[in-house]
Design an enzyme around this catalytic site. Structure first.
Site, mmCIF file in Angstrom:
data_model
loop_
_atom_site.group_PDB
_atom_site.id
_atom_site.type_symbol
_atom_site.label_atom_id
_atom_site.label_comp_id
_atom_site.label_asym_id
_atom_site.label_seq_id
_atom_site.Cartn_x
_atom_site.Cartn_y
_atom_site.Cartn_z
ATOM 1 N N HIS A 67 59.474 -104.292 42.196
ATOM 2 C CA HIS A 67 60.659 -103.787 42.892
ATOM 3 C C HIS A 67 61.304 -102.730 41.988
ATOM 4 O O HIS A 67 61.463 -102.944 40.781
ATOM 5 C CB HIS A 67 61.652 -104.934 43.145
ATOM 6 C CG HIS A 67 61.487 -105.582 44.488
ATOM 7 N ND1 HIS A 67 61.785 -106.903 44.709
ATOM 8 C CD2 HIS A 67 61.085 -105.074 45.683
ATOM 9 C CE1 HIS A 67 61.568 -107.194 45.989
ATOM 10 N NE2 HIS A 67 61.137 -106.102 46.591
ATOM 11 N N ASP A 69 64.219 -101.665 41.358
ATOM 12 C CA ASP A 69 65.413 -101.906 40.513
ATOM 13 C C ASP A 69 65.020 -102.534 39.175
ATOM 14 O O ASP A 69 65.788 -102.476 38.220
ATOM 15 C CB ASP A 69 66.460 -102.768 41.238
ATOM 16 C CG ASP A 69 65.920 -104.056 41.814
ATOM 17 O OD1 ASP A 69 64.845 -104.019 42.455
ATOM 18 O OD2 ASP A 69 66.556 -105.111 41.623
ATOM 19 N N HIS A 70 63.813 -103.098 39.090
ATOM 20 C CA HIS A 70 63.348 -103.705 37.835
ATOM 21 C C HIS A 70 62.558 -102.724 36.964
ATOM 22 O O HIS A 70 62.229 -103.038 35.823
ATOM 23 C CB HIS A 70 62.471 -104.930 38.134
ATOM 24 C CG HIS A 70 63.244 -106.050 38.750
ATOM 25 N ND1 HIS A 70 63.549 -107.208 38.077
ATOM 26 C CD2 HIS A 70 63.823 -106.163 39.979
ATOM 27 C CE1 HIS A 70 64.265 -107.999 38.864
ATOM 28 N NE2 HIS A 70 64.438 -107.390 40.027
ATOM 29 N N HIS A 159 58.482 -114.866 45.177
ATOM 30 C CA HIS A 159 59.559 -113.940 45.550
ATOM 31 C C HIS A 159 59.447 -113.553 47.031
ATOM 32 O O HIS A 159 60.127 -112.662 47.494
ATOM 33 C CB HIS A 159 59.441 -112.715 44.624
ATOM 34 C CG HIS A 159 60.594 -111.772 44.639
ATOM 35 N ND1 HIS A 159 61.834 -112.078 45.157
ATOM 36 C CD2 HIS A 159 60.705 -110.491 44.165
ATOM 37 C CE1 HIS A 159 62.638 -111.025 45.009
ATOM 38 N NE2 HIS A 159 61.975 -110.065 44.422
ATOM 39 N N HIS A 246 70.780 -111.531 37.368
ATOM 40 C CA HIS A 246 70.316 -110.997 38.662
ATOM 41 C C HIS A 246 71.134 -111.640 39.779
ATOM 42 O O HIS A 246 70.620 -112.358 40.631
ATOM 43 C CB HIS A 246 68.824 -111.295 38.832
ATOM 44 C CG HIS A 246 68.179 -110.508 39.933
ATOM 45 N ND1 HIS A 246 68.296 -110.846 41.260
ATOM 46 C CD2 HIS A 246 67.417 -109.388 39.909
ATOM 47 C CE1 HIS A 246 67.612 -109.988 41.987
ATOM 48 N NE2 HIS A 246 67.076 -109.089 41.199
HETATM 49 ZN ZN LIG Z 1 65.375 -108.057 41.800
HETATM 50 ZN ZN LIG Z 2 62.615 -108.329 43.340
#
Ligand SMILES: [Zn+2]
Ligand SMILES: [Zn+2]
Length: 310
Positions: A67, A69-70, A159, A246
């Protein structure tokens, strides 16, 4: 840091929201002389600089999943960490360990920034070795790093059905254990690998009941762990300290986000042990006891927040 110290610093406790208070997901693990980063979200280099830790001093970049944002801070860490200013100065290659996908990410970044790299080698005479990369991928649970008494074990988490791969990490050093859930739903593997943790850092996502009927909210919550579920993880794992990072606080134009107090209250329905809600630059010293330190901005940094216009 004295030899043997084991410290975790939450550099970014946020999510995709572009917030000045919670930067993108990134956590620093220091064990003895080694410095490892888990993920590199937005602003990771700024947080390292606040700690006065040169970016080039990071030994290993671990990734949990892809993802954006990571990972959006990865090019910044890689490229800025190479500059020969006090905040950079990487001499060895940028070392990355992650589940399948790490190599594609890094190779494509190398293509994207090829001209910058060529220019800086020719113009600034930066050492080519410091911008080279060394990527290791894995595709199952197991030890992914072991050096000078530091052992890192990756374990698969859940996830969501199509958000694969995604892995959490367990760090062992000097008889102490830190476990990091990464992004996941309530997952048995966190309990399995979380056993005996001195510190368990877990993600969390929450919305007010009024918002829970919305399909998009259900989809997002379905990819994460609610406070009540996280409490169940903590209650079964029994870490010396449980911490949230998070922190997903869902909201809409009419429904405000749940507060941190709401998240704690909901966690308390299933867990009554030690619990800390992470903040950016909060540090955990893991020893005989686990000491939690909130970041104290130095005077110069505080002064920087005030501007006088005339
Ligand atoms: Zn995340
Ligand atoms: Zn994620």
């Amino acid at each position: 840091m004295t030899a043997g110290a084991f410290r975790v610093t939450l550099l970014g406790t946020g999510v995709p929201t572009p917030s000045p208070d919670r930067f993108g997901p990134c956590t620093l693990v220091e064990a003895g002389s080694q410095k490892l980063l888990i993920d590199a979200g937005r602003g990771a280099t700024i947080r390292l600089n606040q700690l006065k830790l040169p970016i080039g001093r990071i030994d290993v970049q671990l990734l949990t999943h892809y993802h954006s944002d990571h990972t959006s801070g990865v090019p910044d860490l890689w490229l800025t960490g190479w500059l020969q200013s006090h905040f950079g100065r990487r001499k060895p290659p940028y070392r990355v360990i992650g589940p399948t996908g790490a190599r594609a990410l890094i190779e494509n970044l190398e293509r994207a920034y090829a001209l910058d790299i060529k220019i800086r080698i020719a113009d600034e005479k930066l050492p080519p070795a410091g911008i080279a990369t060394e990527v290791t991928e894995f595709d199952r649970d197991g030890t992914v790093y072991e050096q000078d008494g530091v052992k890192v074990i990756a374990f698969e988490v859940d996830h969501g059905d199509v958000i694969k791969p995604c892995y959490g990490y367990r760090f062992e050093y000097g008889g102490r254990v830190v476990v990091f859930s990464a992004d996941t739903r309530y997952n048995q593997n966190v309990i399995k690998y979380g056993a005996g943790a001195d510190l368990l850092v877990h993600e969390v996502a929450s919305a007010r009941p009024e918002l829970m009927q919305e399909a998009y909210v259900q989809r997002i919550i379905g990819h994460h762990t609610t406070p009540r579920e996280a409490g169940r993880i903590f209650a079964q794992t029994k870490p010396r300290i449980a911490a949230f990072t998070h922190i997903v606080q869902l909201a809409s134009e009419r429904v405000p986000p749940p507060t941190i107090e709401d998240i704690v209250a909901e966690t308390r329905e299933t867990y009554d042990g030690p619990l800390v809600v992470g903040e950016d630059l909060m540090a955990f010293e893991i020893g005989e006891t686990v000491v939690v330190r909130r970041y104290q901005a130095p005077a110069a940094e505080r002064a920087g927040h005030q501007s006088v216009y005339s």
